[in-house]
Design a protein around this motif. Structure first.
Motif, mmCIF file in Angstrom:
data_model
loop_
_atom_site.group_PDB
_atom_site.id
_atom_site.type_symbol
_atom_site.label_atom_id
_atom_site.label_comp_id
_atom_site.label_asym_id
_atom_site.label_seq_id
_atom_site.Cartn_x
_atom_site.Cartn_y
_atom_site.Cartn_z
ATOM 1 N N THR A 106 0.854 -1.194 0.000
ATOM 2 C CA THR A 106 0.000 0.000 0.000
ATOM 3 C C THR A 106 0.884 1.236 0.000
ATOM 4 O OG1 THR A 106 -1.734 -1.160 1.229
ATOM 5 C CG2 THR A 106 -1.811 1.244 1.219
ATOM 6 N N ILE A 107 0.749 2.039 -1.026
ATOM 7 C CA ILE A 107 1.584 3.226 -1.197
ATOM 8 C C ILE A 107 0.715 4.467 -1.063
ATOM 9 C CG2 ILE A 107 3.204 4.417 -2.716
ATOM 10 C CD1 ILE A 107 3.466 1.719 -4.246
ATOM 11 N N ALA A 108 1.127 5.396 -0.218
ATOM 12 C CA ALA A 108 0.429 6.673 -0.065
ATOM 13 C C ALA A 108 1.291 7.764 -0.691
ATOM 14 C CB ALA A 108 0.164 6.976 1.411
ATOM 15 N N VAL A 109 0.716 8.542 -1.604
ATOM 16 C CA VAL A 109 1.487 9.575 -2.301
ATOM 17 C C VAL A 109 0.734 10.895 -2.312
ATOM 18 C CG1 VAL A 109 2.637 7.885 -3.795
ATOM 19 C CG2 VAL A 109 0.556 9.007 -4.581
ATOM 20 N N ALA A 110 1.483 11.982 -2.308
ATOM 21 C CA ALA A 110 0.896 13.298 -2.573
ATOM 22 C C ALA A 110 0.598 13.386 -4.066
ATOM 23 C CB ALA A 110 1.858 14.396 -2.143
ATOM 24 N N SER A 111 -0.373 14.193 -4.441
ATOM 25 C CA SER A 111 -0.884 14.140 -5.815
ATOM 26 C C SER A 111 0.132 14.585 -6.861
ATOM 27 C CB SER A 111 -2.154 14.986 -5.939
ATOM 28 O OG SER A 111 -1.854 16.360 -5.873
ATOM 29 N N VAL A 138 -3.964 8.506 -3.033
ATOM 30 C CA VAL A 138 -3.513 9.895 -3.141
ATOM 31 C C VAL A 138 -4.114 10.689 -1.986
ATOM 32 C CG1 VAL A 138 -3.493 11.952 -4.580
ATOM 33 C CG2 VAL A 138 -3.363 9.692 -5.643
ATOM 34 N N ALA A 139 -3.276 11.452 -1.303
ATOM 35 C CA ALA A 139 -3.728 12.208 -0.135
ATOM 36 C C ALA A 139 -2.859 13.446 0.020
ATOM 37 C CB ALA A 139 -3.647 11.341 1.121
#
Length: 319
Positions: A106-111, A138-139
């Motif tokens: 699970t990867i969380a990235v800024a847009s 995206v967050a």
């Protein structure tokens, strides 16, 4: 076997009470917590009261104007997210057991994280481990940090204002922001504009474009340019900020390397400053306390290796 008195809280505690308390602590409201949990407000209030009775200490101080965690409440919240972070990893760890790397990442990235290093690492990862799966969310940069801190994300890629001591940070690349306008703006096509020409102009931007957040350099430039105080539109999504600029709602900031193609296609026009655009660093965030499956380890190692093998001057975009 009857557990010792000091251990009875662990054996007798209803874990659903902890889940409810975590939501209460994060949204800072019984009413909003009930809405998020799809429960009635009295049920959430009763859950908080039962948890306080079980712990034997008050966890929340609240009245009509304030809602604050007590010291014990803050401690319990921090420990609770550690517990849930560990539990949430179990399905992925189980799926990752076997001869092939088949776990989930699970990867969380800024847009606006757009980098060849990250893209190439994903390509190499998939070629080496085709049975492993990915989720990319995206967050905002703040939410990315929280997801990694709470072990809900395997890794994060985002901007950083204040570092969390619990996380490891690796600078992936540096990008530069510039102001842009759309085809219908009066500045479109004008060359040799000065920063002073932007005074009083309506603008759009990111939620994090303020002095206390990750786009502080952009906020400072906005202040220097004396843009109109009221921002017409904001979003945490690069695509939506771009949409508002193109639609003519106002001028707005975008990473230079991201906007380059739109400029070449005549969709966006670059505005000053031309010589000294604000620089923003994008980081890889990893929680060293997270128990990771083999797929997570392989991707994190791949990204870190790609960063280490790429000279810094090749990780500076849009200068």
């Amino acid at each position: 076997m009857i557990p010792p008195r000091s251990d009875r809280l662990v054996w007798e505690l209803d874990w659903n009470l902890l889940r409810t308390f975590v939501v209460i602590a994060e949204v800072k409201s019984i009413t909003r917590a009930a809405e998020q949990l799809n429960l009635k407000q009295p049920s959430v209030s009763n859950a908080l009261r039962r948890l306080e009775d079980r712990v034997g200490r008050r966890l929340v101080e609240r009245d009509a104007t304030r809602f604050e965690l007590t010291d014990v409440g803050q401690l319990l919240y921090e420990q609770s997210i550690e517990v849930f972070g560990t539990i949430s990893q179990l399905p992925q760890l189980v799926r990752g057991v076997g001869d092939d790397v088949t776990g989930h990442v699970t990867i969380a990235v800024a847009s606006h994280v757009i980098s060849p290093i990250f893209d190439k690492a994903l390509t190499a990862f998939h070629r080496s481990h085709p049975r492993a799966t990915l989720t990319i969310t995206v967050a905002t940069s703040g939410d990315v940090t929280r997801q990694v801190r709470e072990k809900r994300a395997s890794l994060g890629l985002c901007l950083v204002s204040n570092r969390d001591a619990a996380l490891d940070y690796t600078m992936v690349y540096r990008e530069f922001f510039g102001f842009f306008c759309g085809p219908d703006h009066r500045f479109f096509g004008q060359e040799d504009l000065k920063l002073a020409d932007l005074k009083g102009e309506p603008s759009v931007s990111f939620h994090t474009d303020n002095i206390a957040d990750v786009l502080r350099p952009v906020a400072l430039l906005r202040s220097e340019a004396k843009l109109a105080t009221n921002v017409v539109g904001v979003s945490s999504s690069l695509e939506e900020v771009r949409r508002m600029i193109v639609a003519g709602l106002g001028i707005g900031p975008l990473p230079l390397h991201v906007a380059r193609r739109d400029v070449a296609d005549g969709v966006l026009w670059r505005l000053p400053p031309y010589e000294t655009p604000p620089a923003i660093d994008v980081f890889l965030l990893v929680n060293p306390e997270k128990i990771i499956n083999r797929a997570e380890k392989a991707l994190i190692t791949g990204i870190q290796t790609a960063i280490a093998e790429t000279p810094l001057d090749q990780r500076i975009y849009g200068a």
